[in-house]
Design a protein around this motif. Structure first.
Motif, PDB file in Angstrom:
ATOM      1  N   SER A   1       0.800  -1.228   0.000  1.00  0.00           N
ATOM      2  CA  SER A   1       0.000   0.000   0.000  1.00  0.00           C
ATOM      3  C   SER A   1       0.830   1.274   0.000  1.00  0.00           C
ATOM      4  O   SER A   1       0.323   2.347  -0.307  1.00  0.00           O
ATOM      5  N   SER A   2       2.139   1.176   0.343  1.00  0.00           N
ATOM      6  CA  SER A   2       2.946   2.408   0.342  1.00  0.00           C
ATOM      7  C   SER A   2       3.162   2.948  -1.065  1.00  0.00           C
ATOM      8  O   SER A   2       3.371   4.138  -1.272  1.00  0.00           O
ATOM      9  N   LEU A   3       3.121   2.072  -2.064  1.00  0.00           N
ATOM     10  CA  LEU A   3       3.395   2.482  -3.451  1.00  0.00           C
ATOM     11  C   LEU A   3       2.192   3.211  -4.030  1.00  0.00           C
ATOM     12  O   LEU A   3       1.279   2.599  -4.567  1.00  0.00           O
ATOM     13  N   THR A   4       2.192   4.527  -3.880  1.00  0.00           N
ATOM     14  CA  THR A   4       1.038   5.297  -4.339  1.00  0.00           C
ATOM     15  C   THR A   4       1.355   6.108  -5.584  1.00  0.00           C
ATOM     16  O   THR A   4       0.470   6.563  -6.278  1.00  0.00           O
ATOM     17  N   LYS A   5       2.650   6.324  -5.859  1.00  0.00           N
ATOM     18  CA  LYS A   5       3.034   7.135  -7.019  1.00  0.00           C
ATOM     19  C   LYS A   5       3.709   6.218  -8.029  1.00  0.00           C
ATOM     20  O   LYS A   5       4.912   5.973  -7.937  1.00  0.00           O
ATOM     21  N   VAL A   6       2.910   5.674  -8.934  1.00  0.00           N
ATOM     22  CA  VAL A   6       3.415   4.634  -9.836  1.00  0.00           C
ATOM     23  C   VAL A   6       3.332   5.101 -11.285  1.00  0.00           C
ATOM     24  O   VAL A   6       2.267   5.487 -11.759  1.00  0.00           O
ATOM     25  N   LEU A   7       4.469   5.090 -11.951  1.00  0.00           N
ATOM     26  CA  LEU A   7       4.538   5.477 -13.355  1.00  0.00           C
ATOM     27  C   LEU A   7       4.985   4.277 -14.174  1.00  0.00           C
ATOM     28  O   LEU A   7       5.821   3.494 -13.723  1.00  0.00           O
ATOM     29  N   SER A   8       4.426   4.155 -15.357  1.00  0.00           N
ATOM     30  CA  SER A   8       4.848   3.065 -16.226  1.00  0.00           C
ATOM     31  C   SER A   8       5.235   3.626 -17.567  1.00  0.00           C
ATOM     32  O   SER A   8       4.493   4.406 -18.169  1.00  0.00           O
ATOM     33  N   GLY A   9       6.410   3.255 -18.031  1.00  0.00           N
ATOM     34  CA  GLY A   9       6.867   3.815 -19.295  1.00  0.00           C
ATOM     35  C   GLY A   9       7.691   2.836 -20.075  1.00  0.00           C
ATOM     36  O   GLY A   9       7.895   1.699 -19.649  1.00  0.00           O
TER      37      GLY A   9
END
Ligand code: ATP
Length: 524
Positions: free
Chosen positions: A286-294
């Motif tokens: 749950s800590s991973l709130t800022k997730v970018l995929s590229g």
């Protein structure tokens, strides 16, 4: 404007501000900023004794380990240029990078001894330093063990600092990032110190990273996204890095639970593995709130599923080695729109100070809605290719990068990617973008991954072939998937063949390799 000339300068400020703030977490070992500063000084001194100075190239072939971070920082502290190398490279690939860059030193894992010994005459650098990195994390804080197989530990033991420390200028080369070489020999993109320093500033303000944030290193540190969006952002932005050695969903999940990183960027295939596999279900992510995929297309259906099932919104990010990673991205806290006619998900808006233009075949800018090549300008754009003036002129006219990607922009400034120019399929005279067909396949509930390619066909020139892998426990037949596409696409776009595989081939950065699938022999 530029906050500092280089990441080294930004890092020195961070050390002065809070020397005891954690900088690197690695399977139980934590190094604070002051320790990273001290160990990278020692490393720089060791490199200096081996003749490395301003402008020299140092090749680094390591996984995501503390030593890798320290080595990169050490090279920069001497005003040198880092040549990131995939540690899995064999002698032919390694030899090309070493000779083309003229690297003075190679830093590698002892497992590479065989490859180094087999290098063709003339391509071995003056010095090879071996680091057992992974195994000895706890030793980095001392007491030092005796390990004759680890040159880097010996350098740390010697300690000290370089006699001629450098403050790299904004226009000095920080990295020679070699492209994977699909279109001829790999070229080294020159990423300048200012490219990286801008990227740190842009990402901090625009992603909204600050105190309390930390980075899970999903992307490899021998690739531009790992170097710019993990290493540079971490050191220059004062954010702790949770190092993963090599991305593996189960290990990453355990590290997230232990260190509670808040931000990461990686490939969509990594997130599919991390968030959607049974192996990681019992971990608290749950800590991973800022997730970018590229780095590769992000299907709208996958983004939707992640938001619904796991409560994580995956922000699309688009960039190239030549733009020092992200150039266009979905601002944090914003949902990317979906184009009504094509169903494509926006890749985002240009990052602060990045300028994107859609150009027609004649090189002129096109109005909103029209499809053309993405031309990218701005302070993150690399200075060109190392020793390749002609290719530099062709790809970087007037300092703007011609991306080789085709897309469009809407009136609100959102950018949409259609596909890579060279992946376009022409079947019986019809143009087909594989991406559109893949997006449809991803709508099918049983589909985990999909890739679409054009294969030679005696009558139609090319025909559409799809490869898919299925979600664990799900079932679907090839005929069913073909019919699913036929019901949703014009008949000429629907794949003539759908092949179900256990797994699809991927690059080290997690990108599905269409090129490999295109060339793969298929049983009739
Ligand atoms: P090489 O040029 O050596 O073949 P590569 O093209 O994979 O390697 P990178 O610089 O790693 O080199 O990848 C950049 C490309 O990845 C872009 O040109 C684009 O086609 C694709 N890409 C990056 N981000 C996205 C995204 N968010 N959506 C779709 N495609 C993306």
């Amino acid at each position: 404007e530029l906050e500092a000339d280089s990441v080294v300068e930004l890092f020195r400020r961070r050390v002065a501000e809070r020397p005891d703030a954690p900088q690197l977490h690695y399977f139980g070992t934590t190094l604070d900023r002051a320790e990273v500063d001290r160990l990278s000084d020692a490393f720089a001194a060791g490199l200096e004794r081996r003749g490395v100075g301003a402008g020299d190239r140092v090749a680094i072939a390591l996984q995501n380990t503390p030593v890798c971070v320290l080595a990169v920082l050490a090279v920069w502290k001497l005003g040198g240029t880092v040549v990131p190398v995939n540690p899995m490279y064999k002698e032919r690939e390694l030899a090309h990078l070493l000779t083309d860059s003229g690297a003075r030193v190679l830093v590698a894992h002892p497992a590479a001894r065989g490859v180094v010994a087999a290098l063709p005459a003339g391509s071995t650098p003056g010095h090879v330093l071996y680091s057992r990195d992974g195994a000895l994390a706890a030793d980095l804080t001392g007491p030092w063990p005796d390990d004759a197989d680890d040159d880097v530990l010996a350098i740390f033991k010697e300690g000290g600092a370089p006699r001629a420390p450098a403050s790299p200028g904004p226009d000095d080369a920080a990295l020679l990032s070699y492209t994977s070489g699909t279109t001829g020999p790999a070229k080294g993109a020159i990423n300048l110190h200012r490219n990286l320093a801008y990227q740190v500033g842009a990402c901090r303000t625009w992603i909204g990273l600050g105190d309390g944030d930390s980075i899970l290193t999903v992307a490899p540190l021998f690739h531009i996204t790992g170097l710019a969006m993990h290493l540079a952002l971490g050191l220059g932005g004062g954010l702790p890095l949770v190092l993963t050695y090599r991305f593996d969903a189960r290990t990453a999940a355990a590290l997230v639970e232990r260190y509670r990183p808040t931000f990461t960027i990686g490939s969509i295939t990594a997130f599919i593995a991390l968030l959607a596999e049974p192996a990681t279900r019992d971990h608290d992510l749950s800590s991973l709130t800022k997730v970018l995929s590229g780095g590769a297309p992000v299907p709208a259906a996958t983004v939707r599923r992640f938001a619904d099932e796991f409560g994580v919104y995956i922000h699309n990010a688009y960039g190239l080695t030549e733009t020092t990673s992200a150039a266009v991205a979905v601002p944090l806290g914003t949902r990317a729109p979906v184009d009504e006619t094509s169903g494509a998900l926006a890749i985002g808006v240009p990052l602060p100070s990045v300028h994107v233009e859609i150009r027609g075949d004649d090189g002129r800018p096109l109005p909103p809605g029209e499809v053309g090549e993405l031309a990218i300008g701005g302070p993150q754009v690399a200075a060109g290719y190392w020793n390749k003036p002609e290719q530099t002129r062709a790809a970087f006219p007037e300092g703007t990068l011609l991306s080789g990607d085709v897309g469009f922009m809407d009136t609100a400034g959102w950018v949409y990617l259609v596909d890579r120019k060279k992946d376009m399929i022409v079947a019986a005279g019809y143009k087909i973008w594989p991406r559109e067909v893949e997006d449809v396949l991803y709508e099918h509930p049983a589909v985990r991954e999909a890739a679409v390619v054009g294969v030679p066909d005696p009558y139609r020139g090319e025909t559409v072939r799809a490869f898919v892998s299925l979600r664990p426990g799900a079932t679907a037949t090839e005929t069913e998937l073909r019919d699913f596409c036929r019901a949703r696409l014009a008949v000429y776009k629907a794949p003539a063949q759908v092949l179900i595989e256990d797994d699809l081939p991927k690059s080290v950065t997690g990108k599905i390799l269409r090129r490999e699938l295109r060339d793969a022999p298929v049983e009739p």
